[in-house]
Design a protein around this motif. Structure first.
Motif, PDB file in Angstrom:
ATOM      1  N   ARG A 183      -2.034  32.858  32.486  1.00 37.54           N
ATOM      2  CA  ARG A 183      -0.704  32.663  31.893  1.00 37.54           C
ATOM      3  C   ARG A 183       0.305  32.529  33.018  1.00 37.54           C
ATOM      4  O   ARG A 183       0.394  33.398  33.885  1.00 37.54           O
ATOM      5  N   ASP A 339       2.325  33.174  25.766  1.00 38.50           N
ATOM      6  CA  ASP A 339       1.211  33.889  26.384  1.00 38.50           C
ATOM      7  C   ASP A 339      -0.099  33.099  26.301  1.00 38.50           C
ATOM      8  O   ASP A 339      -1.063  33.421  27.007  1.00 38.50           O
ATOM      9  N   THR A 344       0.146  27.319  29.320  1.00 37.35           N
ATOM     10  CA  THR A 344       0.071  27.227  30.783  1.00 37.35           C
ATOM     11  C   THR A 344      -0.627  25.937  31.201  1.00 37.35           C
ATOM     12  O   THR A 344      -0.184  25.251  32.130  1.00 37.35           O
TER      13      THR A 344
END
Length: 505
Positions: A183, A339, A344
């Protein structure tokens, strides 16, 4: 992450070093550290011990600065950093305790004096980490485990920092993300430690001022996509830090809308498949953030509208409680989304596209000169095309059905974003400013209608199992039904102003 171009004829671009920081679960960190992909560069882990100083009122933090004292094998060091972790100045710290601002030189001493205003510097937080370094291709990977602490409070850290040449970082990070659920951590360790001590969270960040100078199209694509991603990451940090959640969610969605609009514009000239992938992912993430944003708007509408107009109606208490619960669920969904390792990966994919300028790869040789053409020319062509579409769709605006008005609003947003991207390249600035103001005013009026349509749909999700709640919900639905019709005079006036304000190209 970016490239710094060397000045002067014939000089090549000089690539700078940069870093990315990721959080992951303790078990995943251990597993990744044991990967055969990595080459250890030290026989044993090193210890990081930092103390962070500020005034009791966080004067340095208010100016985006962090003062750090570190103990290393070579002695005590002091550093002055920006809130994103970039080092501005370093010096020896002979005392090993509170750094003296004078150690950073006369200029910094003079600059810090009015900031501190005579207030003493205090040790407010500390960082204690074990660090293990590994080589990963052209990049360096450092695993960090330990804690941030302040006044008895601790926050555990299980993170890794990836550093190296800008062009190598995104691909290296994507390879690591395929091995472990990473993350992205958008905040520096130092700012998180100071917030544990009571420093305020970061402020919501709006979109930047657009392009500057006289860039070519290649540089414009790089600059605009980079700016959209930077706006998203900055507001991601605000949300995760517990700052203005409502503002952060809104600005993250704005950043993603601007990114999608930019990618659509560039796709007309640069048929890069990566643009389609990024647009789809940006739409997915923005849609997932929509639940939190919609209930934020609904609660604000409820407080300022029906509830305020009918203060003696007891049923509004139940409606507001239900709405607040929906909003909290939306914010939990937003946090889970941020999260999520998939978010990401999206950001890393986008960074990889920027770093490699992937849009160059699908152009035939004869089309390559378009990249060196002035971005101003490309911007003018896009703006004129969008402007014609908006004017065509907006005819007889007050009489348009809701669906057509919504489509007009979408086209208007694209025009406004394009004007904000490319507007700074045109003169006179007053014409650009006037056009953007007229576009924003029209978008505001259309946005009010869209908000009411959304409010009506949300209101139908509320439970009304008591007579007073039924009555309050009826007031809300009646209010939204009336407001959905809009204010014809205001809408017509905004359209007339838009039509009178000519495009600046």
């Amino acid at each position: 992450m970016d490239l710094i171009a060397a000045e002067g004829a014939g000089l090549q671009a000089v690539e700078i070093q940069a870093s990315l920081r990721f959080a992951l679960a303790a078990g995943d960190l251990v597993a990744l550290a044991a990967s055969k992909l990595l080459t250890p560069v030290a026989s044993r882990a090193q210890t990081r011990r930092d103390a962070l100083f500020d005034t009791s009122g966080f004067a340095l933090a208010a100016h985006g600065l962090v003062l750090r004292a570190s103990k290393t094998r070579s002695g005590a060091r002091a550093a002055l950093l920006r809130e994103d972790g970039r080092v501005e100045a370093q010096a020896r710290n002979s005392s090993g305790s509170c750094p003296d601002p004078a150690a950073f030189g006369a200029e910094w001493e003079a600059a810090l004096s009015p900031v501190l205003a005579g207030a003493p510097l205090l040790p407010l937080a500390e960082i204690r980490l074990k660090r293990t370094a590994c080589q990963f291709g052209d990049t360096m990977l450092v695993f960090e485990t330990g804690y941030l602490a302040s006044d008895g409070r601790r926050l555990e850290v299980h993170e890794l920092e990836l550093s190296g040449p800008v062009s190598a970082l995104p691909d290296a990070a994507l390879m690591l993300a395929a091995q472990a659920p990473l993350r992205l951590q958008p905040e520096a360790l130092e700012t998180r430690a100071l917030r544990l001590a009571g420093a305020p969270p970061p402020a919501v960040e709006k979109a930047g001022a657009g392009l500057a100078g006289d860039p070519c199209l290649d540089d414009a694509v790089h600059g605009i996509i980079s700016a959209c991603l930077a706006q998203f990451r900055a507001n991601m940090a605000v949300f995760l830090a517990g700052g203005d959640a409502m503002g952060a969610v809104h600005q993250m969605r704005v950043a993603l809308r601007r990114l999608r609009s930019a990618l659509e514009l560039f796709s007309s000239a640069l048929p890069a498949p990566e643009f389609s992938v990024l647009r789809a992912e940006a739409k997915r993430i923005a849609s997932a953030l929509g639940e939190a944003r919609n209930w934020d708007i609904f609660l604000a509408f409820l407080h300022a509208g029906p509830s305020a107009a009918f203060p003696d109606e007891p049923g509004f208490t139940a409606l507001e409680a239900q709405s607040a619960a929906h909003r909290e669920a939306g914010h939990r969904q937003a946090r889970a989304l941020l999260d999520d390792p998939a978010t990401t990966r999206f950001l890393l994919m986008a960074e990889a596209v920027i770093a490699k300028r992937a849009w160059r790869g699908n152009l035939p040789a004869e089309s390559l000169p378009i990249l060196a053409a002035p971005a101003r020319d490309f911007g003018a062509e896009c703006l004129e095309h969008l402007y014609r579409k908006v004017r065509k769709r907006g005819r007889h605006l007050a009489a348009l059905p809701a669906h057509d008005r919504h489509q007009l609003r979408i086209k208007l947003k694209k025009l406004r974003y394009a004007a904000e991207f490319f507007g700074p390249l045109f003169a006179p600035r007053r014409r650009v400013k006037a056009f953007n103001a007229a576009t924003a005013a029209l978008q505001e009026e259309l946005g009010k209608l869209n908000d009411m349509a959304t409010a009506k749909a949300l209101a139908l999700n509320l439970k009304a199992d008591e007579p007073e709640v039924v009555r309050a919900l009826g007031i809300v639905l009646g209010w939204t039904a009336h407001a959905e019709q809009g204010e014809p005079r205001a809408l017509s006036a905004a359209w007339e102003d838009f039509e009178k304000t000519k495009l600046f190209t």
